[in-house]
Design a protein around this motif. Structure first.
Motif, PDB file in Angstrom:
ATOM      1  N   HIS A 218      -1.221  32.354 -37.117  1.00  0.00           N
ATOM      2  CA  HIS A 218      -1.093  32.551 -35.676  1.00  0.00           C
ATOM      3  C   HIS A 218      -2.429  33.052 -35.152  1.00  0.00           C
ATOM      4  CE1 HIS A 218       3.472  33.377 -36.330  1.00  0.00           C
ATOM      5  NE2 HIS A 218       3.170  32.107 -36.445  1.00  0.00           N
ATOM      6  N   GLU A 219      -2.939  32.348 -34.193  1.00  0.00           N
ATOM      7  CA  GLU A 219      -4.224  32.744 -33.616  1.00  0.00           C
ATOM      8  C   GLU A 219      -4.130  34.175 -33.073  1.00  0.00           C
ATOM      9  OE1 GLU A 219      -7.954  31.502 -33.441  1.00  0.00           O
ATOM     10  OE2 GLU A 219      -6.543  29.843 -33.501  1.00  0.00           O
ATOM     11  N   TYR A 220      -2.972  34.513 -32.543  1.00  0.00           N
ATOM     12  CA  TYR A 220      -2.808  35.840 -31.932  1.00  0.00           C
ATOM     13  C   TYR A 220      -1.715  36.612 -32.645  1.00  0.00           C
ATOM     14  CZ  TYR A 220      -5.257  33.065 -28.530  1.00  0.00           C
ATOM     15  OH  TYR A 220      -6.139  32.226 -27.935  1.00  0.00           O
ATOM     16  N   GLN A 221      -1.977  36.944 -33.863  1.00  0.00           N
ATOM     17  CA  GLN A 221      -1.036  37.726 -34.663  1.00  0.00           C
ATOM     18  C   GLN A 221      -0.834  39.082 -33.988  1.00  0.00           C
ATOM     19  OE1 GLN A 221       0.643  36.855 -37.393  1.00  0.00           O
ATOM     20  NE2 GLN A 221       1.545  38.894 -37.521  1.00  0.00           N
ATOM     21  N   GLU A 222       0.418  39.451 -33.720  1.00  0.00           N
ATOM     22  CA  GLU A 222       0.640  40.733 -33.033  1.00  0.00           C
ATOM     23  C   GLU A 222       0.154  41.899 -33.896  1.00  0.00           C
ATOM     24  OE1 GLU A 222       5.023  42.403 -33.719  1.00  0.00           O
ATOM     25  OE2 GLU A 222       5.101  40.417 -32.834  1.00  0.00           O
ATOM     26  N   SER A 223      -0.265  42.965 -33.247  1.00  0.00           N
ATOM     27  CA  SER A 223      -0.784  44.089 -34.020  1.00  0.00           C
ATOM     28  C   SER A 223       0.369  44.768 -34.763  1.00  0.00           C
ATOM     29  CB  SER A 223      -1.499  45.090 -33.115  1.00  0.00           C
ATOM     30  OG  SER A 223      -0.596  45.648 -32.203  1.00  0.00           O
ATOM     31  N   THR A 224       0.071  45.205 -35.960  1.00  0.00           N
ATOM     32  CA  THR A 224       1.102  45.808 -36.805  1.00  0.00           C
ATOM     33  C   THR A 224       1.289  47.268 -36.424  1.00  0.00           C
ATOM     34  OG1 THR A 224       0.339  44.362 -38.556  1.00  0.00           O
ATOM     35  CG2 THR A 224       1.819  46.146 -39.198  1.00  0.00           C
ATOM     36  N   ILE A 225       2.499  47.617 -36.067  1.00  0.00           N
ATOM     37  CA  ILE A 225       2.807  49.013 -35.763  1.00  0.00           C
ATOM     38  C   ILE A 225       3.464  49.576 -37.020  1.00  0.00           C
ATOM     39  CG2 ILE A 225       4.064  50.569 -34.220  1.00  0.00           C
ATOM     40  CD1 ILE A 225       2.249  48.868 -32.569  1.00  0.00           C
ATOM     41  N   GLY A 226       2.848  50.604 -37.601  1.00  0.00           N
ATOM     42  CA  GLY A 226       3.403  51.167 -38.836  1.00  0.00           C
ATOM     43  C   GLY A 226       3.055  50.281 -40.012  1.00  0.00           C
ATOM     44  N   ALA A 227       4.009  49.452 -40.422  1.00  0.00           N
ATOM     45  CA  ALA A 227       3.757  48.553 -41.546  1.00  0.00           C
ATOM     46  C   ALA A 227       4.766  47.428 -41.530  1.00  0.00           C
ATOM     47  CB  ALA A 227       3.844  49.307 -42.867  1.00  0.00           C
ATOM     48  N   ALA A 228       4.424  46.345 -42.215  1.00  0.00           N
ATOM     49  CA  ALA A 228       5.374  45.260 -42.391  1.00  0.00           C
ATOM     50  C   ALA A 228       5.585  45.053 -43.877  1.00  0.00           C
ATOM     51  CB  ALA A 228       4.849  43.996 -41.733  1.00  0.00           C
ATOM     52  N   PHE A 229       6.690  44.447 -44.218  1.00  0.00           N
ATOM     53  CA  PHE A 229       7.015  44.244 -45.620  1.00  0.00           C
ATOM     54  C   PHE A 229       7.451  42.809 -45.851  1.00  0.00           C
ATOM     55  CE2 PHE A 229      10.217  43.999 -48.938  1.00  0.00           C
ATOM     56  CZ  PHE A 229       9.526  44.520 -50.008  1.00  0.00           C
ATOM     57  N   LEU A 230       6.835  42.149 -46.786  1.00  0.00           N
ATOM     58  CA  LEU A 230       7.228  40.778 -47.124  1.00  0.00           C
ATOM     59  C   LEU A 230       7.142  40.588 -48.638  1.00  0.00           C
ATOM     60  CD1 LEU A 230       5.141  40.269 -44.303  1.00  0.00           C
ATOM     61  CD2 LEU A 230       6.509  38.216 -44.522  1.00  0.00           C
TER      62      LEU A 230
ATOM     63  N   ALA B 152      12.052  51.700 -38.105  1.00  0.00           N
ATOM     64  CA  ALA B 152      12.268  52.369 -36.816  1.00  0.00           C
ATOM     65  C   ALA B 152      10.975  52.700 -36.082  1.00  0.00           C
ATOM     66  CB  ALA B 152      13.095  53.632 -37.010  1.00  0.00           C
ATOM     67  N   ILE B 153       9.854  52.653 -36.775  1.00  0.00           N
ATOM     68  CA  ILE B 153       8.617  53.081 -36.126  1.00  0.00           C
ATOM     69  C   ILE B 153       8.327  52.226 -34.885  1.00  0.00           C
ATOM     70  CG2 ILE B 153       7.165  51.792 -37.770  1.00  0.00           C
ATOM     71  CD1 ILE B 153       5.073  54.036 -37.484  1.00  0.00           C
ATOM     72  N   LYS B 154       8.487  50.947 -35.025  1.00  0.00           N
ATOM     73  CA  LYS B 154       8.227  50.095 -33.864  1.00  0.00           C
ATOM     74  C   LYS B 154       9.336  50.244 -32.818  1.00  0.00           C
ATOM     75  CE  LYS B 154       6.638  45.777 -32.149  1.00  0.00           C
ATOM     76  NZ  LYS B 154       5.566  44.821 -32.199  1.00  0.00           N
ATOM     77  N   TRP B 155      10.558  50.391 -33.254  1.00  0.00           N
ATOM     78  CA  TRP B 155      11.651  50.648 -32.308  1.00  0.00           C
ATOM     79  C   TRP B 155      11.289  51.818 -31.393  1.00  0.00           C
ATOM     80  CZ3 TRP B 155      16.787  50.717 -35.666  1.00  0.00           C
ATOM     81  CH2 TRP B 155      17.079  49.413 -36.071  1.00  0.00           C
ATOM     82  N   PHE B 156      10.834  52.902 -32.022  1.00  0.00           N
ATOM     83  CA  PHE B 156      10.579  54.121 -31.261  1.00  0.00           C
ATOM     84  C   PHE B 156       9.292  54.008 -30.434  1.00  0.00           C
ATOM     85  CE2 PHE B 156      12.999  56.906 -34.587  1.00  0.00           C
ATOM     86  CZ  PHE B 156      14.171  56.251 -34.242  1.00  0.00           C
TER      87      PHE B 156
END
Lengths: 219, 588
Positions: free
Chosen positions: A53-65, B271-275
């Motif tokens: 994705h050209e405009y990957q949304e900014s990661t808030i906290g963390a993501a898990f895959l 929940a971090i993004k939720w909040f």
């Protein structure tokens, strides 16, 4: 050191009920670190879903895959923790790299600061993470190498001095993305009877998981 | 040159222009479909943006329905009526709180969100009191902001699937950039934290630049919303809210809580993004706006309640997912694409959960500490130190950060201990004698449709069917088996207070053994379930049966008379549920 039950664990050949042995399978926790907007999430997206994705949304906290690959006779499942890059989120990072068997530290080849920050991450990992952690350095956005700021040789030399795997990658074109994960997988110990508790060995998957995983790799 | 000659020349030029234009148009038609005939993409009906953009300006992967169904037409009609009522109400602000409450929970009509949100966030008052401040902050930011690089990176990727933010350096992108930079100077202690771009981005969809700045300031500094504590270094409010969230789960959704712990799903992860951004990009946009409406009215306890509501509505599906990967994907991706409930039903559930949490005195987390609010004077310019200026990373963690790390790690360890407990829990009677599980009434996956449709909220399946067993015999065996569990003593005071007296004995007993359930006695879960159900009964039809000391409570919203005629029993009620629901479905 204490680990959560997900990280660490014995590996070895799984026995089918009828006694024949099948491929070994391991699970490793891998964390992505690096400055904001260098392309951590994009690398994961390319590796896991083959997308960009050209405009990957900014990661808030963390993501898990997760993603599973096969090398030789072993099925390797990566549990990937993709972290937020902003300095502000730095204090949450130990939660993700703790117990990780592998890390990819990412910088942007157009951005000298991001390379410096990558070095700081490496230092922190050496100091704080599991001693056996396999670290790879990824110089991302390699498709923009005509406007690069960080020289390949400079990064390579730094990687060699610090015992890191090193590749220049491009999440956009897919260049070296699978390769860097593959190189990590190769370097991770998958030998039988590995230490149960330590972070050096991947967790053995149970029979069900193994079967499921086998289906979606080795295509 | 005379004036007449000048006029003449001008006229001549105009005629020439008209001639050229005509010639040019004719030429285009002569070229016809010739490839050299350049056509702007918007000139053809195949121009996809027309077909994939929803009413909020978001572009979807696939085309939206071209015609509106009867429900949609009905909704539009209702919204038009509401527009009028709201216009009146806004002209006579402030309205009666009860009236306002009722109307906000029904959803602020989209056309009214601009004035309504401004009222709720006191935007006009702030602007009147701070004339010239915004432009001053913007000027200072241009010279001194240390957050510009990060803000630029985030503006470049915020809501790029929305028409307003789609084009680089579009008006809205510039406004977003300005608001965030100016705010980083105005509230220099906070600066900029990822997440704020999303919050400001939503505000800017409904407001002008300066209005959005003051609205953002209210959200961040007003005690009612207190987002300062979420975004500031160390995230003190995040940890406080996450702890509270865990407390609620362990009390009213114990099974799901165990399930999450077992699969290493830490609330910090989902929940971090939720909040931080109040559910934007985690539930369909239309639903997140509804949550925002209520959040703006009632403040941050709405966030706590919505988190619980999401998990409550999707509990069965989540319990069926057997690994962390799938659970996280479900919470972070699937629910954004399709929530599985229409917005009205989701909000009704939220309202019920809020009431329930209030009854249980769980609606508000413990009070905020001082570090959650700005200590520096807002708008007072402080020049950044050198390290910040050159954006160099500090070599060491600050004390606040060290504290966060310690908290996070001890939390992980606590969870690790609980995972082990969960394993023994599963082999114990608690889990196997499963009279507690809610009958799964409908798989969310069966509802999976295009995101476009879900954002139009075409579905209405907001009913709850519960059955449970509060047979004394069962509760005793449950309590007994709890002794197998190696729980850490935690929150014992709280559990003593909130448990019915008969269970206090059990607690005492277990304390003597040095063993204590994680949080609440074996039966508090079923009791709370009962409470939740009973509460729902007030607004919904029900049938309540007593049979062999077993209460089977069935709640079916808008339940049809055929269902009432049935005689469910403990073993057969699954089938009955299914019947009731399939009838319900055909009616919808």
């Amino acid at each position: 050191m204490a680990t959560t039950p997900r990280s660490g664990g014995a590996s070895g050949a799984a026995q089918r009920p009828n006694g024949t042995s099948q491929n070994k399978s391991c699970q490793f926790k891998l964390v992505l670190l690096g400055e904001s907007a260098v392309g951590k999430s994009s690398l994961v997206l390319r590796f896991v879903k083959g997308q960009f994705h050209e405009y990957q949304e900014s990661t808030i906290g963390a993501a898990f895959l997760t993603q599973t690959i096969c090398i030789e006779d072993t099925v390797v499942k990566f549990e990937i923790w993709d972290t937020a890059g902003q300095e502000r989120y730095h204090s949450l990072a130990p939660m993700y790299y703790r117990g990780a068997q592998a890390a990819i530290v990412v910088y942007d080849i157009q951005n000298q600061d991001s390379f410096q920050r990558a070095k700081t991450w490496v230092k922190e990992l050496h100091k704080q993470a599991s001693p056996n952690i396999v670290i790879a350095l990824a110089g991302n956005k390699a498709d923009l190498s005509n406007i690069r700021v960080v020289e390949f040789d400079e990064a390579k030399q730094y990687a060699e001095e610090n015992g890191l795997l090193f590749m220049e990658t491009s999440a956009k074109t897919g260049m070296n993305v699978n390769d860097i994960f593959l190189a990590i997988a190769k370097k991770l110990p998958k030998n039988d009877g590995a230490n149960n508790q330590g972070a050096g060995a991947g967790r053995r998957l149970n029979e069900n998981e193994t079967n499921r995983q086998t289906n979606n790799c080795c295509k | 040159m005379t004036a007449a000659a000048h006029d003449d020349e001008q006229q001549h030029a105009l005629v020439k222009r008209a001639d050229d234009e005509r010639e040019d148009i004719f030429k285009r038609y002569e070229l016809g479909l010739d490839p050299s005939n350049v056509v702007d993409s918007w000139e053809n009906p195949t121009f996809e943006i027309y077909h994939i953009t929803d009413k909020y300006g978001f572009m979807h992967d696939s085309r939206l329905p071209s015609t509106r169904d009867s429900q949609e037409v009905q909704r539009t009609k209702i919204e038009l009526e509401r527009d009028k009522k709201w216009m009146k109400m806004i002209a006579h602000w402030p309205p009666h709180p009860e009236k306002l409450h009722k109307r906000v929970y029904k959803g602020i009509p989209d056309r009214i969100r601009w004035p309504a949100w401004k009222r709720l966030l006191h935007v006009e008052e702030s602007m009147a009191q701070n004339e010239g401040v915004y432009s001053r902050m913007l000027l200072l930011a241009k010279k001194y902001s240390t957050e510009t690089r990060q803000i630029d990176a985030d503006v470049n990727r915020q809501f790029r699937d929305n028409l307003a933010y789609r084009e680089r350096y579009s008006v809205k992108q510039c406004s977003l950039f300005n608001v965030l930079n100016a705010y980083s100077i105005f509230n220099s202690e906070l600066g900029y934290c990822q997440g704020m771009a999303c919050v400001a981005g939503v505000l800017l969809l409904y407001m002008q630049e300066e209005e959005a700045f003051w609205a953002l300031n209210t959200l961040i500094t007003d005690k009612k919303y207190g987002m300062h504590g979420l975004f500031i270094e160390g995230f003190p409010k995040l940890t406080r809210f996450i702890d509270h969230h865990d407390r609620i789960l362990s009390k009213i959704m114990r099974k799901l809580h165990k399930h999450f712990i077992k699969h290493n799903v830490d609330a910090l992860l989902y929940a971090i993004k939720w909040f931080f951004v109040v559910f934007v990009e985690r539930v369909p946009f239309s639903l997140s706006l509804r949550v925002w409406d209520i959040f703006l009215l009632d403040g941050d306890r709405v966030i706590v309640a919505m988190a619980v509501t999401i998990l409550y509505l999707h509990k069965d599906e989540l319990l069926r997912l057997k690994d962390m990967d799938a659970i996280i994907e479900y919470l972070q991706v699937k629910l954004h694409k399709n929530f599985g409930y229409n917005d009205d039903d989701a909000i009704q559930a939220l309202e019920r959960v809020m009431k329930k949490l209030k009854d249980l005195k769980l609606d508000a987390p413990p009070p905020a500490k001082v570090n959650e609010f700005p200590t520096r004077t807002l708008g007072h310019f402080v020049e950044a130190d050198l390290e910040k200026k050159i954006g160099r990373r500090r070599n060491d963690y600050t004390d606040t950060e060290k504290q966060v790390i310690t908290d996070v790690i001890s939390r992980q360890e606590q969870n690790a201990i609980e995972v082990q407990s969960t394993v023994s829990y599963e082999t114990s009677e608690c889990a196997t004698g499963d009279a507690y599980s809610m009958k799964t009434y409908q798989s969310i996956t069966s509802l999976a449709t295009s995101p476009a449709i879900s954002s139009y909220s075409l579905y209405s399946n907001g009913f709850v069917v519960t059955n449970f067993d509060i047979n004394n015999q069962t509760s005793r065996s449950r309590s007994q088996s709890v002794h197998n569990l190696n729980y850490q003593q935690q929150q014992s005071q709280l559990s003593q207070q909130s448990q019915p007296p008969s269970f206090a004995i059990y607690n005492e007993h277990s304390l003597q053994n040095g063993l204590m359930r994680h949080s609440f006695g074996g039966d508090s879960d079923s009791r709370n379930r009962l409470d939740v159900a009973l509460e729902a009964l007030q607004s919904q039809k029900l049938q309540l049966q007593h049979e062999n000391n077993t209460h089977i409570i069935r709640i079916v919203q808008n339940c049809s008379s055929d269902v009432t005629g049935k005689q469910p029993n403990n073993h057969a009620n699954n089938d009955d549920d299914e019947d009731a629901l399939s009838e319900e479905n055909t009616r919808l």
